[in-house]
Design a protein around this motif. Structure first.
Motif, PDB file in Angstrom:
ATOM      1  N   UNK A 120       0.848  -1.180   0.000  1.00  0.00           N
ATOM      2  CA  UNK A 120       0.000   0.000   0.000  1.00  0.00           C
ATOM      3  C   UNK A 120       0.887   1.234   0.000  1.00  0.00           C
ATOM      4  N   UNK A 121       0.657   2.136  -0.946  1.00  0.00           N
ATOM      5  CA  UNK A 121       1.441   3.359  -1.050  1.00  0.00           C
ATOM      6  C   UNK A 121       0.535   4.571  -0.842  1.00  0.00           C
ATOM      7  N   UNK A 149      -6.870   4.281   1.729  1.00  0.00           N
ATOM      8  CA  UNK A 149      -5.769   3.708   2.505  1.00  0.00           C
ATOM      9  C   UNK A 149      -6.246   2.738   3.575  1.00  0.00           C
ATOM     10  N   UNK A 150      -7.426   2.978   4.115  1.00  0.00           N
ATOM     11  CA  UNK A 150      -7.942   2.158   5.208  1.00  0.00           C
ATOM     12  C   UNK A 150      -8.294   0.740   4.776  1.00  0.00           C
ATOM     13  N   UNK A 151      -8.289   0.476   3.471  1.00  0.00           N
ATOM     14  CA  UNK A 151      -8.664  -0.851   2.965  1.00  0.00           C
ATOM     15  C   UNK A 151      -7.546  -1.876   3.095  1.00  0.00           C
ATOM     16  N   UNK A 178       5.368  -5.036   7.321  1.00  0.00           N
ATOM     17  CA  UNK A 178       6.169  -3.961   7.892  1.00  0.00           C
ATOM     18  C   UNK A 178       5.844  -2.635   7.206  1.00  0.00           C
ATOM     19  N   UNK A 179       6.267  -1.556   7.834  1.00  0.00           N
ATOM     20  CA  UNK A 179       6.125  -0.212   7.276  1.00  0.00           C
ATOM     21  C   UNK A 179       7.509   0.342   6.977  1.00  0.00           C
ATOM     22  N   UNK A 207       4.236   3.916   3.128  1.00  0.00           N
ATOM     23  CA  UNK A 207       4.224   2.611   2.462  1.00  0.00           C
ATOM     24  C   UNK A 207       4.152   1.470   3.472  1.00  0.00           C
ATOM     25  N   UNK A 208       3.240   0.535   3.224  1.00  0.00           N
ATOM     26  CA  UNK A 208       3.123  -0.682   4.017  1.00  0.00           C
ATOM     27  C   UNK A 208       3.252  -1.871   3.077  1.00  0.00           C
TER      28      UNK A 208
END
Length: 260
Positions: free
Chosen positions: A79-80, A154-156, A199-200, A206-207
């Motif tokens: 996720x970015x 982002x919350x998805x 991890x972040x 980014x995750x």
């Protein structure tokens, strides 16, 4: 304990005979085991990491499972900033010795994973964007790879991650039936193998989560077991699957056994 070829053949043969309309693919794994000096774990990890600089290289420890050493090529979810999600369907394996077309078995196995991921995205309210099928090399082997992405909130991330884990590349399809088959036919416990590492990135939104594979579990006394598996469908051939699992573990096992 290591998986013997005889036990592998017997268990996998029984698994293949169990296929039917309600079970289309199962990822079946085996172990290769040995022992190293405990004070060489970091040294061996560095040798392994140097061979696969493009993979997620990891060495971690938990009190309940011991050390885990691996180099994973498989992104489960990224996720970015701006709500951009990406993942990959990574299924289908062969020796990296030619540019010919992929066979029917590997193509069918790969298609299951693509379909599953696209459905997971849609179920999470996202519209998947599916790239072209490509080939991803990992040492002496290569995999079929299709990259899939989507735009969303982002919350998805957590919702989508839970829908994706585990994909048919690590479990099978349908998922519940494949899980049941794994519990019935595999002789060992997987531990962290087939799970994921999340991890972040520092100072970033980014995750990332990568699948925990191409890995070995090592206890504090230096006993290790490397895990390797393959996607099984009704047309799978036991001897071919044994060779594939051997090739997947070869790079890590050769370092643990001081053959490289």
């Amino acid at each position: 304990l290591p998986t013997s070829r005889e036990d592998y053949a017997a268990r996998l043969g029984a698994l293949i005979r169990s296929f039917g309309p309600n079970l289309r693919k199962v990822v079946f794994s085996r172990t290769t085991c040995g022992r190293i000096a405990p004070d060489t774990i970091v040294e061996k990890a560095c040798k392994y990491f140097a061979r696969f600089p493009e993979a997620l290289c990891f060495l971690y420890y938990t009190p309940s499972t011991g050390f885990w050493l691996g180099a994973s090529p498989e992104l489960l979810l990224k996720s970015e900033s701006g709500g951009r999600f990406s993942t990959m369907a990574l299924a289908g394996t062969r020796l990296a010795d030619g540019d010919g077309p992929w066979d029917k078995k590997n193509s069918e196995e790969h298609a299951y994973v693509v379909d599953f991921i696209e459905t997971a995205f849609r179920d999470a309210g996202l519209i998947p964007e599916t790239g072209d099928r490509a080939t991803l090399r990992f040492g002496r082997i290569e995999h079929l790879c299709t990259r899939i992405s989507a735009k969303g909130d982002d919350s998805a991330f957590r919702n989508l991650l839970e829908r994706l884990d585990p994909t048919p590349a690590l479990c099978g399809t349908p998922r519940d039936a494949a899980r049941d088959a794994i519990s019935r036919f595999e002789a060992h416990k997987r531990g962290c193998y087939g799970g994921y590492i999340e991890f972040r990135m520092p100072c970033s939104e980014t995750r990332e989560a990568y699948v925990n594979l191409r890995c070995a579990r090592i206890d504090r006394d230096g006993h290790w077991c490397a895990f390797s598996g393959g996607g099984i469908i009704e047309s799978s051939v036991v001897d071919d699957e044994w060779l594939e699992s051997e090739r997947k573990a070869e790079a890590l096992v050769s370092i643990l056994e001081d053959r490289q």
